[in-house]
Enzyme design. Structure first.
Site, mmCIF file in Angstrom:
data_model
loop_
_atom_site.group_PDB
_atom_site.id
_atom_site.type_symbol
_atom_site.label_atom_id
_atom_site.label_comp_id
_atom_site.label_asym_id
_atom_site.label_seq_id
_atom_site.Cartn_x
_atom_site.Cartn_y
_atom_site.Cartn_z
ATOM 1 C CE LYS A 196 -4.285 -1.794 1.250
ATOM 2 N NZ LYS A 196 -5.575 -1.788 1.633
ATOM 3 C CE LYS B 72 -6.612 -7.082 -1.494
ATOM 4 N NZ LYS B 72 -7.402 -7.088 -0.299
ATOM 5 C CE LYS C 173 -13.836 -2.378 1.205
ATOM 6 N NZ LYS C 173 -12.605 -2.609 1.995
HETATM 7 N N1 AQP Z 1 -9.902 -10.088 -3.308
HETATM 8 C C1 AQP Z 1 -10.255 -10.651 -2.181
HETATM 9 N N2 AQP Z 1 -10.482 -11.979 -2.112
HETATM 10 C C2 AQP Z 1 -10.867 -12.568 -0.948
HETATM 11 N N3 AQP Z 1 -11.046 -11.885 0.193
HETATM 12 C C3 AQP Z 1 -10.836 -10.547 0.159
HETATM 13 N N4 AQP Z 1 -10.936 -9.597 1.099
HETATM 14 C C4 AQP Z 1 -10.623 -8.393 0.567
HETATM 15 N N5 AQP Z 1 -10.309 -8.537 -0.730
HETATM 16 C C5 AQP Z 1 -10.433 -9.864 -1.004
HETATM 17 C C6 AQP Z 1 -11.331 -9.869 2.471
HETATM 18 O O1 AQP Z 1 -12.382 -8.972 2.805
HETATM 19 C C7 AQP Z 1 -12.266 -8.664 4.201
HETATM 20 C C8 AQP Z 1 -12.332 -7.181 4.382
HETATM 21 O O2 AQP Z 1 -11.229 -6.552 3.803
HETATM 22 P P1 AQP Z 1 -11.002 -5.023 4.156
HETATM 23 O O3 AQP Z 1 -12.034 -4.196 3.556
HETATM 24 O O4 AQP Z 1 -10.883 -4.817 5.597
HETATM 25 O O5 AQP Z 1 -9.576 -4.727 3.581
HETATM 26 P P2 AQP Z 1 -8.779 -5.220 2.345
HETATM 27 O O6 AQP Z 1 -8.454 -6.662 2.488
HETATM 28 O O7 AQP Z 1 -7.611 -4.305 2.208
HETATM 29 O O8 AQP Z 1 -9.824 -5.030 1.171
HETATM 30 P P3 AQP Z 1 -9.755 -4.205 -0.120
HETATM 31 O O9 AQP Z 1 -11.003 -4.431 -0.858
HETATM 32 O O10 AQP Z 1 -8.488 -4.514 -0.869
HETATM 33 O O11 AQP Z 1 -9.764 -2.715 0.400
HETATM 34 P P4 AQP Z 1 -8.814 -1.500 0.114
HETATM 35 O O12 AQP Z 1 -8.637 -1.435 -1.375
HETATM 36 O O13 AQP Z 1 -9.545 -0.314 0.666
HETATM 37 O O14 AQP Z 1 -7.547 -1.786 0.842
HETATM 38 C C9 AQP Z 1 -10.965 -9.277 4.703
HETATM 39 O O15 AQP Z 1 -11.271 -10.489 5.358
HETATM 40 C C10 AQP Z 1 -10.213 -9.545 3.439
HETATM 41 O O16 AQP Z 1 -9.326 -10.630 3.565
#
Ligand code: AQP
Length: 344
Positions: A115, A207, A210
């Protein structure tokens, strides 16, 4: 470990629009755990602000995550749904854990490196300390099980290291205060099923996320049927037919991703999907996947919209959840303050 009652904690950041990875990697798996565990599902708004969030967007996204939990089938009465910032003990325990965790541990976190990228001197201190807040979220409730996607595995290992170090560093005080020697549990990650890491639909090395800029790479939980079908149709794949055995997916990340999504939506194994589609090309598989995705996601999206139209109901649920979570959290913090030696 066995002396701790079975308790699940997990959370999602209100940092953008929820997507299929959040649903299959986390939310969908939250639901069955309610049968066997006391569950606490949190909207982790303190984590969201580790990168800049427009305040209006943060509010909207907080309602959206809560609505997704409810629409997917989390029961806010038998279990707990709340937003993190309403229980101030999360921040308090996180500070204590900042003083337990070591710099070297934090510097190894790959999510921070990903990040922060080349910009590591210019990101927030909160982004660096994120994993100790996550450890506080989990351990405040002495949670035994944490359902998450694959990307959170390293943070869960760090949570266990923090719990272990706290138990060791304060062993004498824990004993003097007559608490169990294993004061904090070594929480188990629950990373199961065929879609623990859903990949971008446009790039099999990334992956689904968001913060992805291209909306064609991401299926959002609130996408309508046309958008879902279009994104699956345009998803990157390869010219080969699907294999008959899962071994044949090894060097085909995009194909493996689409098969994993199908399996997870249909509650099947990847092998069962290949038993049905092995030998068939993407011209056959993609329309079947699109149909399944629309069938599975549309009812949840309409239920989410119904909740989102009634923010007062969501606010009440979050408030009630925060009160009940707060009772557990206050109790843990009373003990932690005694252990650490704070007066008063
Ligand atoms: N691509 C993914 N596949 C499977 N699980 C996923 N999770 C996130 N992306 C995937 C799971 O969703 C839960 C919540 O995640 P989060 O919102 O707390 O943070 P993150 O993992 O950083 O998700 P994002 O979507 O990638 O958010 P941003 O872009 O804002 O950082 C967790 O259990 C995560 O494993």
């Amino acid at each position: 470990m066995s002396s701790f009652p079975l308790r699940v904690f997990s959370g999602i950041k209100p940092s953008g629009d929820l997507h299929l990875g959040n649903y299959l990697g986390a939310i969908k798996r939250f639901v069955p755990l309610q049968k066997t565990h006391a569950c606490i599902y949190c909207v982790v708004d303190l984590h969201a602000i580790t990168v800049w969030q427009d305040p209006a967007d943060l509010k909207r996204a907080t309602y959206e995550v809560a609505a997704a939990y409810l629409a997917a089938g989390v029961d806010p009465k038998s279990h707990i749904i709340f937003n993190q910032s309403q229980v101030i003990e999360h921040s308090e325990l996180a500070w204590i854990f900042n003083c337990v965790a070591r710099m070297g541990w934090m510097q190894r976190m790959t999510q921070f490196k990903d990040k922060a990228g080349k910009n590591s001197q210019n990101v927030s201190l909160g982004l660096f300390a994120y994993p100790s807040l996550m450890a506080a979220d989990i351990l405040l409730y002495k949670s035994t099980h944490v359902p998450v996607g694959e990307d959170q595995k390293q943070h869960l290992e760090l949570t266990r290291d923090i719990a272990q170090k706290f138990n060791n560093d304060f062993a004498t005080s824990i004993k003097d205060n007559a608490y169990d020697a294993d004061f904090f549990p070594l929480s188990e990650p629950v990373i199961t099923g065929p879609a623990t890491k859903v990949l971008s639909l446009r790039d099999g090395t990334k992956k689904m996320s968001k913060s992805e800029a291209s909306s064609m790479a991401t299926i959002y939980m609130l996408d309508d049927a046309d958008a879902i079908a279009k994104k699956i149709k345009k998803a990157k794949s390869d010219p080969e037919p699907l294999p008959s055995e899962t071994d044949g997916l090894k060097d085909r990340p995009e194909a493996a991703n689409l098969v994993g999504i199908y399996a997870s939506l249909a509650d099947m194994s990847q092998q069962q999907v290949l038993d049905q589609f092995g030998g068939k090309g993407f011209g056959t598989f993609k329309p079947a996947l699109a149909e399944l995705a629309v069938e599975s996601l549309s009812p949840i999206a309409s239920e989410m919209r119904r909740y989102l139209a009634e923010p007062d109901i969501i606010e009440e649920i979050l408030k009630d959840g925060a009160n009940r979570a707060g009772d557990i959290a206050k109790n843990t913090m009373r003990e932690v303050r005694n252990i650490v030696g704070f007066v008063g």
